[in-house]
Structures are given as structure tokens and as C-alpha cells.
Design a protein around this motif. Structure first.
Motif, short mmCIF file in Angstrom:
data_model
loop_
_atom_site.label_atom_id
_atom_site.label_comp_id
_atom_site.label_asym_id
_atom_site.label_seq_id
_atom_site.Cartn_x
_atom_site.Cartn_y
_atom_site.Cartn_z
N SER A 209 0.83 -1.23 0.20
CA SER A 209 0.13 -0.12 0.10
C SER A 209 0.81 1.36 -0.41
N ALA B 186 6.16 -9.64 7.55
CA ALA B 186 7.23 -10.74 6.99
C ALA B 186 7.06 -10.13 5.06
N LEU C 125 6.71 -9.51 1.46
CA LEU C 125 5.33 -9.99 0.79
C LEU C 125 5.01 -11.12 -0.29
N SER D 112 6.02 -4.47 3.96
CA SER D 112 5.53 -4.75 4.99
C SER D 112 4.66 -4.03 5.97
N PRO D 113 3.32 -3.84 6.33
CA PRO D 113 3.36 -2.29 7.17
C PRO D 113 3.91 -2.70 8.58
#
Lengths: 295, 297
Positions: A141, A232, A234, A244-245
């Protein structure tokens, strides 16, 4: 003669007072944070808190591992990006740059240290996050560790640059002259003599930068996504873990403190204690290194 | 120059020290002269219309907080001797502190829970506004409607692409509020029921931050208080019903809640006057001007 003596005494007292006051403030903040967190340590348990992977205050689960991982990964990322940049900057300013350019670059880098955190966050949100979003990966995102690392890298740049520059300048002139006299080129001298001689100072600068990165809050909450997950990868590529957020320890406190009561509030103070200890370890190792260098 | 400033500094320190040790008559005089000004009049002049004066404290929901600030400002404009102190803390804090008498009024963006009612039976709920919760997406998302089932599936992570909602095959970015938020609590209860919001969701710590995140992230979806809706995000129809004021009043758009003020027992004095002002036409106009819905009476 006597009056001057009195003034000296008085000023000594005033200075001692202000020094003691700041020591007191540090102790009080530490003590207060710890006391407020006692409820959490007692009723949840240090092991469950530090190794738990789920943070759901609504259902009474308080695991800090996702936030510890988030803080550590974001900091590592910022060091990986920021330290080479900072050392390059310091070398340029201390060794290579002609005086007029040095007079331009140095204050520009130092100015970075004066920009408020929220402005970095805003910049990250509207410029860096959309750029990262273009990287093709499922679930990317834009918000996440990479955005956080880039923003942090810029934020720690001035700290590391100025201390590393001091360390490079402190390398005795004779070392460089000796190297050049032996026929080494300028680059060979920098890489083979100057940098190794300034090594401990550069390491200390890096560690201070790490301390700053660990404590950064506002800009982080704006770009890292704040999701409570242990980051983790993606995709197959392990580096995609940085897409990763995540959530940092500081962000955990900032995001939730306005709602927290009772055990939840205490758990947030425990988050603060965890961070406090991490930063203390990092900073005291920097002091240790700086001191061993000056000997 | 430096010498002068040192002497000046010394003089200041000495005078300060003296003043503390033995108050000079001048200092004492000043102290007595100052006291009547800082203390409120013990007996307000008994005129025909007693002016309101004093202080009320409010704590609780951060959703209600900005609205309460506006309502307090308007009330103070008419009653300059009134002080209204508004703190956040969240809906649960609002319930507890009102029930225990820590504050005069507690604010909540949710209903008082049954457990709270049994614990604090003398709480009185004053509904001051209605706030809808809309499902919002990035303006470029070519989807205009969603069902409650789909909302649940998207936020739980079962639906990951806009394709399943009639859009292009692009991954959905879920944006939500942080744990503890009253808006999240309401969303959880109304849409998610027993499902959890997926852990990977991007969390934003306020309605404003969530709106910014959704409006700047392509393919994003989130939920937002009506008070924060604007052109930067697109609000979806839920089960075919547009999230509008008329549909909330008409009873077709069901994702709404009351914003409440709580008092311990029936309110009296200032608190009562302020609550009456909030429910008056002038007060409710402020409510609608802030993007919330007036309480139907």
C-alpha cells in the motif's frame, strides 16, 4: 576580591542547581514511567508482553513483539540507507569539498536537523509513500517499513554527519601526509587511512543516530501504517519485508494513549519502559565508544 | 558590559531571596491587593437576572470533543463568565468519570453498555447529536455501492480485489481506525459483528488522518464519521442506501449512532444550562454546521 569570590560561589551554586535539576527530571520520568507500568508487568508478565505477537487491548492481549520488530526493522533500514549517505557527506565536507561548497553543504545538512518531525511525516506521506506504492507486490500500500526507513534516514542524517565529520577531522594530518608521501592516491588515503582511523567515531555517530531513530514518533505514525503485525515478506524476495506495514513502539503509545485506561494504559507505559531500556542500551554503548576513542 | 549583567543578575537573585525570606511591606500589600481580583465574587449582585458564572468540566469521546469545543465557545460567547473545560480520553473515560463525579459531564460516541448501567445506575444520558458512519473509498475507485456482507468480507480480508465488488482487478487497501476508537467500536459492532478487522489494515489515529490516507491511497477503503465527509473521498451506498442525512432520518441508512453527554443524576445549574443550550435551535444549528445530524425531537 571578596565580591568576585561571592559571585563565583553564587554562580557555581546556580549551575550546580540546574545540573542537578536535569538529573532529577530524568530520574523522575524514568521512575514515573516504571511505576505506571508496574500493573502491566505484574498482571501480564514480562515474558508474555515481550514475546506476545498479538496486541488487542480490547480482548486483553498485550504482546509487544510486533512493535519491537517494527522499531528494530525501521531503525535497521534507516541505518542501511542513512549511514553510507552520512559518511559520504561527512567525507565530502571534511576532506574533499572546496571551501565555498563546504560553506553551502554543511549548513544545509544541519538545517535538516531543525525541520519538525511532522513535516518529515507529511513529506513522506505525500511524496515517498506514493512512490513506494509503484513497486509491484501483492498487498503493497506504500505505507510501511520502507517509507519509514527512508524518512528516518533523512532525519538521522544531520546527527551522524556532524559527529562523523568531527571524527574524520580529528585524524592526525601526519597519517594522511604519510600515506600520500608513500604514493597512495587521495581515494586510497581516504579508504585505507582516514576512514579506519576515524572508525570508532563513525561507529559512535551511527549509534547515536540509532538512538534518535528508535525514539522518532510523529513522522513514523504518518508513514508506517501502524498495523499491529509482525512484519513478513510480501513476496518470495525476503527484502519485501520492508514493504510490509508495521508499528513502532513509539507509535503504539502515540496512537492509543488517548483512549487507554487501566491495564491498557499501564501496558502503554510498559511499551515506554521497553523503549527507554532499548535507547539507554544504545546510547550508553555510544558513550562507551566515544570515551574509548578519546583515550 | 558583562560585568553589568552579572551584577544585575546577582541583584535579581538577591531580591528574590529577600522577598521569600522576609516579605517586604510592598510585597505583602501587592499580595492583598491582588487577592480579590483572582477570587470569584462571593456574593453576586442580586439583580433580577442572575448571570451564569462558574466552571464545568467535560471528559470523554474524542469524536465528541471538537463538537463540544464549538458548543462551549458559542455558549461562552453569551455567558462570558462561564468556563467549560473539555478533555478527551475516550468514551469509556467519559462514562467512568461522569459516574464517579470526577467531571460534571461525560461524553460518549456510543451507548452506555449494560455492564456500565448496572455499575452506575444513576447515569442520565442526554443525546446531543446523531452521527452516521460512512464507508469511504478513494475517489478513483469505480465502485459506488457495497453490501453489509461485502463490507465485512473486505475488512476481514476475505475479499482482496475490487474485481469481486464489480471493479477492476486491483488489490484493496484496507484503512481502519486504531483499537479503542469509538468509531472503530461502532464499526466493529455494526458491520463486523464477530469478525476481526484484518491485522494488515493500515491504521490511522484519527478521523482526519484516516480521510487523508484514503484520499491519497488508490484502491483504499475505510470508514469515516459523517462529520468528516468531503470531496476528497467517495462515500459508498450501503445495501443500496446512500449515506445521507435524509436516509438516516428516514430510517433506511442504519449505520449511525447517538453522540451523548452523561451526567450523574439530573443535571443542575451550569451543566443543565449548557445542555439546554446544546439542545436548543442555536445549539443544534452548530451540530449540523459541524457535519453531524441534529437530534430529532
Amino acid at each position: 576580591m571578596q565580591r568576585r569570590c561571592l559571585i563565583d560561589r553564587l554562580m557555581q551554586g546556580v549551575l550546580l542547581g540546574s545540573a542537578l535539576l536535569s538529573v532529577c527530571i530524568v530520574l523522575m520520568i524514568g521512575l514515573f514511567t516504571f511505576l505506571q507500568s508496574r500493573l502491566a508487568w505484574q498482571s501480564i508478565g514480562p515474558v508474555a508482553m515481550l514475546t506476545g505477537t498479538a496486541w488487542r487491548p480490547g480482548s486483553g492481549r498485550f504482546g509487544l513483539l510486533p512493535m519491537i520488530a517494527g522499531s528494530v526493522l525501521a531503525t535497521l533500514g534507516s541505518v542501511a540507507i542513512g549511514v553510507p549517505l552520512a559518511i559520504g557527506c561527512a567525507l565530502f565536507v571534511a576532506e574533499v569539498a572546496p571551501a565555498p561548497i563546504r560553506a553551502l553543504v554543511r549548513p544545509a545538512v544541519q538545517l535538516l536537523g531543525g525541520i519538525p518531525s511532522v513535516v518529515y511525516g507529511l513529506f513522506g506521506m505525500v511524496v515517498i509513500v506514493p512512490l513506494i506504492r509503484r513497486i509491484p507486490a501483492p498487498g503493497n500500500s506504500g505505507y510501511g517499513l520502507l517509507a519509514a526507513s527512508i524518512v528516518l534516514a533523512v532525519m538521522i542524517l544531520p546527527t551522524i554527519t556532524s559527529i562523523a565529520e568531527d571524527a574524520i577531522r580529528a585524524v592526525p594530518r601526519e597519517y594522511k601526509e604519510g600515506s600520500l608521501a608513500l604514493g597512495a592516491t587521495e581515494w586510497q588515503t581516504i579508504a585505507g587511512v582516514t576512514l579506519p582511523a576515524a572508525r570508532s567515531g563513525i561507529v559512535a555517530a551511527t549509534i547515536l543516530g540509532i538512538g534518535r531513530a528508535l525514539g522518532e514518533t510523529m513522522a513514523m505514525t504518518m508513514v508506517i501504517g501502524n498495523s499491529v503485525v509482525v512484519p513478513a515478506p510480501l513476496t518470495q524476495n525476503p527484502l519485501s519485508i520492508y514493504l510490509s506495514p508495521a508499528r513502532t513502539l513509539t507509535g503504539n503509545i502515540a496512537v492509543e494513549i488517548s483512549y487507554a485506561t487501566g491495564l491498557h494504559e499501564s501496558a502503554l507505559f510498559a511499551t515506554g519502559v521497553t523503549l527507554f531500556v532499548m535507547i539507554m542500551v544504545v546510547n550508553s554503548s555510544a558513550h562507551f565508544l566515544l570515551r574509548s576513542r578519546s583515550r | 558590559m558583562r560585568r553589568v549583567s552579572v551584577i544585575l543578575l546577582l541583584a535579581v537573585v538577591l531580591i528574590a531571596g529577600c522577598a521569600r525570606a522576609t516579605p517586604t511591606p510592598l510585597a505583602r500589600e501587592q499580595a492583598t491587593a491582588a487577592s480579590p481580583v483572582t477570587e470569584p465574587e462571593p456574593n453576586p449582585s442580586p439583580t433580577a437576572e442572575p448571570a451564569l458564572a462558574g466552571r464545568i468540566t467535560v471528559a470523554g469521546s474524542t469524536t465528541v470533543q471538537p463538537l463540544a469545543e464549538k458548543l462551549a465557545t458559542a455558549f461562552r460567547a453569551a455567558n462570558p463568565n462561564v468556563e467549560i473545560v473539555i478533555q478527551g480520553g475516550g468514551s469509556s473515560v467519559g462514562v467512568k468519570s461522569a459516574a464517579q463525579g470526577i467531571v460534571d459531564i461525560g461524553a460518549t460516541s456510543r451507548e452506555v453498555k449494560d455492564s456500565e448501567r448496572t455499575e452506575f445506575p444513576d447515569l442520565v444520558v442526554h443525546r446531543i447529536a446523531v452521527d452516521g458512519v460512512a464507508i469511504v473509498v478513494h475517489p478513483d475507485v469505480p465502485v459506488d455501492s457495497i453490501t453489509t456482507e461485502q463490507v465485512r468480507a473486505v475488512f476481514a480480508g476475505d475479499i482482496a480485489s475490487w474485481k469481486e465488488l464489480g471493479g477492476p482487478d486491483r488489490p484493496i487497501t484496507v484503512v481502519a481506525r486504531e483499537e479503542g476508537s469509538g468509531t472503530r467500536d461502532f464499526f466493529q459492532e455494526h458491520f463486523m459483528k464477530d469478525r476481526d478487522i484484518l491485522a494488515r489494515a493500515i491504521l490511522q489515529p484519527s478521523n482526519g488522518a484516516l480521510r487523508t490516507a484514503v484520499s491519497t491511497t488508490p484502491n483504499a477503503i475505510g470508514f469515516l464519521s459523517f462529520g468528516y465527509l468531503d470531496d476528497s473521498v467517495k462515500a459508498l451506498a450501503v445495501d443500496g442506501i446512500q449515506p445521507t442525512e435524509a436516509n438516516v432520518y428516514g430510517g433506511t441508512y442504519t449505520a449511525w449512532r447517538y453522540l451523548n453527554m452523561l451526567t450523574r443524576g439530573e443535571p443542575a445549574g451550569l451543566a443543565r444550562a449548557w445542555l439546554e443550550f446544546i439542545l436548543s435551535d442555536a445549539g443544534q444549528q452548530i451540530v449540523t454546521a459541524q457535519g453531524y445530524l441534529a437530534v430529532k425531537r
